[in-house]
Design a protein around this motif. Structure first.
Motif, PDB file in Angstrom:
ATOM      1  N   LEU A   1      -6.712   7.878  11.516  1.00  0.00           N
ATOM      2  CA  LEU A   1      -5.604   8.299  10.656  1.00  0.00           C
ATOM      3  C   LEU A   1      -5.733   7.684   9.264  1.00  0.00           C
ATOM      4  O   LEU A   1      -5.541   8.360   8.250  1.00  0.00           O
ATOM      5  CB  LEU A   1      -4.271   7.887  11.285  1.00  0.00           C
ATOM      6  CG  LEU A   1      -3.887   8.570  12.603  1.00  0.00           C
ATOM      7  CD1 LEU A   1      -2.598   7.970  13.150  1.00  0.00           C
ATOM      8  CD2 LEU A   1      -3.728  10.074  12.423  1.00  0.00           C
ATOM      9  N   ALA A   2      -6.049   6.387   9.211  1.00  0.00           N
ATOM     10  CA  ALA A   2      -6.151   5.698   7.920  1.00  0.00           C
ATOM     11  C   ALA A   2      -7.314   6.229   7.097  1.00  0.00           C
ATOM     12  O   ALA A   2      -7.210   6.354   5.867  1.00  0.00           O
ATOM     13  CB  ALA A   2      -6.293   4.198   8.137  1.00  0.00           C
ATOM     14  N   ASP A   3      -8.435   6.532   7.740  1.00  0.00           N
ATOM     15  CA  ASP A   3      -9.596   7.034   7.001  1.00  0.00           C
ATOM     16  C   ASP A   3      -9.315   8.389   6.363  1.00  0.00           C
ATOM     17  O   ASP A   3      -9.856   8.705   5.301  1.00  0.00           O
ATOM     18  CB  ASP A   3     -10.810   7.148   7.939  1.00  0.00           C
ATOM     19  CG  ASP A   3     -11.398   5.791   8.301  1.00  0.00           C
ATOM     20  OD1 ASP A   3     -11.087   4.805   7.612  1.00  0.00           O
ATOM     21  OD2 ASP A   3     -12.170   5.729   9.275  1.00  0.00           O
ATOM     22  N   VAL A   4      -8.455   9.170   6.978  1.00  0.00           N
ATOM     23  CA  VAL A   4      -8.152  10.505   6.448  1.00  0.00           C
ATOM     24  C   VAL A   4      -7.040  10.451   5.409  1.00  0.00           C
ATOM     25  O   VAL A   4      -7.155  11.037   4.322  1.00  0.00           O
ATOM     26  CB  VAL A   4      -7.760  11.461   7.599  1.00  0.00           C
ATOM     27  CG1 VAL A   4      -7.291  12.807   7.038  1.00  0.00           C
ATOM     28  CG2 VAL A   4      -8.937  11.666   8.540  1.00  0.00           C
ATOM     29  N   ASP A   5      -5.954   9.727   5.717  1.00  0.00           N
ATOM     30  CA  ASP A   5      -4.762   9.796   4.871  1.00  0.00           C
ATOM     31  C   ASP A   5      -4.258   8.451   4.372  1.00  0.00           C
ATOM     32  O   ASP A   5      -3.156   8.374   3.815  1.00  0.00           O
ATOM     33  CB  ASP A   5      -3.630  10.502   5.642  1.00  0.00           C
ATOM     34  CG  ASP A   5      -3.938  11.970   5.892  1.00  0.00           C
ATOM     35  OD1 ASP A   5      -4.395  12.637   4.946  1.00  0.00           O
ATOM     36  OD2 ASP A   5      -3.736  12.441   7.026  1.00  0.00           O
TER      37      ASP A   5
ATOM     38  N   GLU B   1     -11.525   3.264   2.789  1.00  0.00           N
ATOM     39  CA  GLU B   1     -10.923   2.944   1.493  1.00  0.00           C
ATOM     40  C   GLU B   1      -9.703   2.053   1.621  1.00  0.00           C
ATOM     41  O   GLU B   1      -9.452   1.193   0.775  1.00  0.00           O
ATOM     42  CB  GLU B   1     -10.561   4.253   0.790  1.00  0.00           C
ATOM     43  CG  GLU B   1     -10.055   4.109  -0.611  1.00  0.00           C
ATOM     44  CD  GLU B   1      -9.755   5.451  -1.252  1.00  0.00           C
ATOM     45  OE1 GLU B   1      -8.571   5.699  -1.567  1.00  0.00           O
ATOM     46  OE2 GLU B   1     -10.706   6.249  -1.432  1.00  0.00           O
ATOM     47  N   TRP B   2      -8.935   2.237   2.667  1.00  0.00           N
ATOM     48  CA  TRP B   2      -7.713   1.456   2.880  1.00  0.00           C
ATOM     49  C   TRP B   2      -7.989  -0.041   3.033  1.00  0.00           C
ATOM     50  O   TRP B   2      -7.102  -0.863   2.813  1.00  0.00           O
ATOM     51  CB  TRP B   2      -6.981   1.957   4.123  1.00  0.00           C
ATOM     52  CG  TRP B   2      -7.860   2.042   5.336  1.00  0.00           C
ATOM     53  CD1 TRP B   2      -8.579   3.124   5.749  1.00  0.00           C
ATOM     54  CD2 TRP B   2      -8.161   0.995   6.265  1.00  0.00           C
ATOM     55  NE1 TRP B   2      -9.308   2.821   6.877  1.00  0.00           N
ATOM     56  CE2 TRP B   2      -9.066   1.524   7.219  1.00  0.00           C
ATOM     57  CE3 TRP B   2      -7.751  -0.329   6.386  1.00  0.00           C
ATOM     58  CZ2 TRP B   2      -9.559   0.762   8.284  1.00  0.00           C
ATOM     59  CZ3 TRP B   2      -8.251  -1.090   7.445  1.00  0.00           C
ATOM     60  CH2 TRP B   2      -9.137  -0.535   8.372  1.00  0.00           C
ATOM     61  N   LEU B   3      -9.217  -0.402   3.407  1.00  0.00           N
ATOM     62  CA  LEU B   3      -9.554  -1.813   3.598  1.00  0.00           C
ATOM     63  C   LEU B   3      -9.377  -2.614   2.312  1.00  0.00           C
ATOM     64  O   LEU B   3      -9.065  -3.810   2.353  1.00  0.00           O
ATOM     65  CB  LEU B   3     -10.995  -1.932   4.105  1.00  0.00           C
ATOM     66  CG  LEU B   3     -11.490  -3.331   4.485  1.00  0.00           C
ATOM     67  CD1 LEU B   3     -10.665  -3.917   5.624  1.00  0.00           C
ATOM     68  CD2 LEU B   3     -12.964  -3.282   4.862  1.00  0.00           C
ATOM     69  N   ALA B   4      -9.550  -1.954   1.167  1.00  0.00           N
ATOM     70  CA  ALA B   4      -9.389  -2.645  -0.119  1.00  0.00           C
ATOM     71  C   ALA B   4      -7.975  -3.192  -0.278  1.00  0.00           C
ATOM     72  O   ALA B   4      -7.760  -4.169  -1.012  1.00  0.00           O
ATOM     73  CB  ALA B   4      -9.707  -1.692  -1.271  1.00  0.00           C
TER      74      ALA B   4
END
Length: 226
Positions: A30-34, A103-106
């Motif tokens: 979910l996080a990788d997509v949105d 990207e959310w990892l940033a």
């Protein structure tokens, strides 16, 4: 008891079996997509087609879920090399690669230390490579590399998000801003800036990251040698 030590609920016959690993993998997808806005225990439960209350037996809070997600990514951040310099470079490069993939990892790295097993493995490998170096050098050196990587990847992700929001990539934005800068530089107020913009090297993000990392590692090596 922290999530790393808390056992999962015992298996029981249900139409949709669950596990922490399945919950985390679903949250990652979910996080990788949105992005992180798409991640909550309720939204993950919906993606798994189960009631949200079932997830609370495995993960108590959203913060625990985010910690588990970060640690899952760290399974792929395993620095390697035959010297402390190679290991620190490998750590920096694999962390950057992970942030570009997730990207959310940033938004989650750089705060309090992560305590998951994969993250601790990464830290152990990094510090073991610096065995023999005085701890008064090791601690700030590692902190400097981490700070450099976090700042660099956040800048890259910010640029990526700006491209999506504006509809212009970096070159298009530069072309649109160019006439304004030329008029501004023509006033003579910013000669140093004008020289850099007109005559300086125009490096891509990967080149900028690699060269800046070399500068930092050179400084650490000079301190250790001295």
């Amino acid at each position: 008891m922290l999530v790393w030590e808390r056992p999962e609920p015992p298996d029981r016959p249900v139409p949709a079996p669950l596990s922490r690993d399945l919950i985390v993998r679903t949250a990652l997808r979910l996080a990788d997509v949105d992005g992180l806005d798409a991640v909550s225990l309720r939204k993950v439960a919906a993606a798994l087609d189960v009631g949200p209350m079932r997830l609370y037996g495995y993960i108590a809070t959203k913060e625990e879920l985010l910690d588990l997600m970060v640690d899952a990514v760290y399974a792929g951040i395993q620095p390697a090399g035959d010297s402390w310099r190679e290991v620190l470079r490998s750590l920096a490069e694999t962390t950057r690669q992970a942030v570009h993939q997730h990207e959310w990892l940033a938004d989650l790295i750089g705060g309090r230390p992560q305590l998951g097993p994969n993250t601790l493995d990464t830290g152990e490998t990094m510090l073991a490579a610096m065995t023999g170096v005085d701890l008064d050098t090791v601690v700030p050196a590692v902190a400097a590399v981490n700070a450099y990587v976090i700042g660099a990847v956040r800048r890259e992700i910010t640029e990526r998000r700006a491209e999506r929001a504006s509809g212009m990539d970096e070159k298009q934005w530069q072309a649109a801003s160019g006439p304004y800068l030329e008029r501004t530089f023509a006033t003579g107020r910013f000669p140093a800036l004008a020289r850099v913009v007109r005559d300086g090297p125009h490096l891509d993000a990967g080149q900028t990251f690699s060269i800046g990392l070399d500068f930092l590692l050179d400084g650490i090596e000079a301190r250790i040698s001295g």
